[in-house]
Design an enzyme around this catalytic site. Sequence first.
Site, PDB file in Angstrom:
ATOM      1  N   ASN A   1     -15.044   4.678   7.026  1.00 26.37           N
ATOM      2  CA  ASN A   1     -13.906   4.134   7.769  1.00 26.37           C
ATOM      3  C   ASN A   1     -13.242   5.201   8.642  1.00 26.37           C
ATOM      4  OD1 ASN A   1     -13.914   1.388   6.919  1.00 26.37           O
ATOM      5  ND2 ASN A   1     -13.051   2.004   4.951  1.00 26.37           N
TER       6      ASN A   1
ATOM      7  N   GLU B   1       0.812  -1.215   0.000  1.00 26.50           N
ATOM      8  CA  GLU B   1       0.000   0.000   0.000  1.00 26.50           C
ATOM      9  C   GLU B   1       0.848   1.269   0.000  1.00 26.50           C
ATOM     10  OE1 GLU B   1      -3.256   0.308  -0.277  1.00 26.50           O
ATOM     11  OE2 GLU B   1      -3.743  -1.829  -0.233  1.00 26.50           O
TER      12      GLU B   1
ATOM     13  N   GLU C   1      -2.328   8.599  -0.595  1.00 26.89           N
ATOM     14  CA  GLU C   1      -2.607   8.001  -1.897  1.00 26.89           C
ATOM     15  C   GLU C   1      -2.178   8.941  -3.031  1.00 26.89           C
ATOM     16  OE1 GLU C   1      -6.554   6.503  -4.437  1.00 26.89           O
ATOM     17  OE2 GLU C   1      -6.731   7.137  -2.342  1.00 26.89           O
TER      18      GLU C   1
END
Length: 234
Positions: free
Chosen positions: A143, A97, A106
Site C-alpha cells: 500500500n 482508526e 499505530e
Amino acid sequence: MSKLQSIPVAGFVATFVIMVIMTMPKNVSAQNIADIVTEEFFNSIIDQADDSCEGKNFYSRDAFLNAQNAYDQFGRLGNEEESKREIAAAFAHFTHETGHFCYIEEIDGASRDYCDASNTEHPCAPNKAYYGRGPIQLSWNFNYGPAGESNNFDGLNAPETVASDPVVSFKTALWYWMEHVRPVINQGFGATIRAINGQLECDGANPKTVQARVNYYTQYCSQLGVAPGDNLTC
C-alpha cells in the site's frame, strides 16, 4: 379559415426545464465539500481527543480539504444523500482508526512486521517499517508503494512521510479509500469495514470494533441529515 392560437413554445420549454432541474437530486461538487465537512463537524470529532494527543497538532480540516483537492471525486456520488453518506463513512473510519484524530501512528506499530516480502512490485526497503499511519492507518509495503507513487512521495523509502506531513497523510487515506473502499460503498457501510479491516473484524472476528465503527457512522449520518442505509455490519 380560422387561425390557430400561437403558443409561446420557447418560454414553456424553458420553464419546464428549470422545474425539472430544481427537482433533480443535487450532486455535491468539489467546491462545496467544505460546506459538509464544516469546522463544526471536524471539531466535533477532534475535540474529543485529549489535549495531550499528538494528532491534535497534526490533523486539521484545512489539511483534509487540501488533500481532497487531489481526490475531487471523493464525496461526489449520484446525489447529495449518497455523497453525504460517503463522507460520513470515511470520517467514521478515520475516527475509529485514530481515536478521534488522537493517534498519527499505530500503537506499538514499530514492533510489528508489515513487510510482504513476496510483493516484488513494491519491495520493502531496508530498515523501513510499514505499520499503520495517518487517518486510515495505511499499512503494508504493497500500500505504501502505490500510495507514494500517486501522491508524489517515496512511500517505500520514506513511509514516515505519512506521519510527518498532514496533507500527505490525508491524501494516503483518500488514495486508499478511492482504490479499495469506493468500489464497494454501494453495498452498504458493512462492505467498507470489510474493505478496511475485514480479516480482523468481520464474520464475527471482532464484533465490538465493528459496532464501534457503525456507531460513529450512524452518528455522522445523523449530523449530516441523511439516513445511514442498509447493510451496516459485516
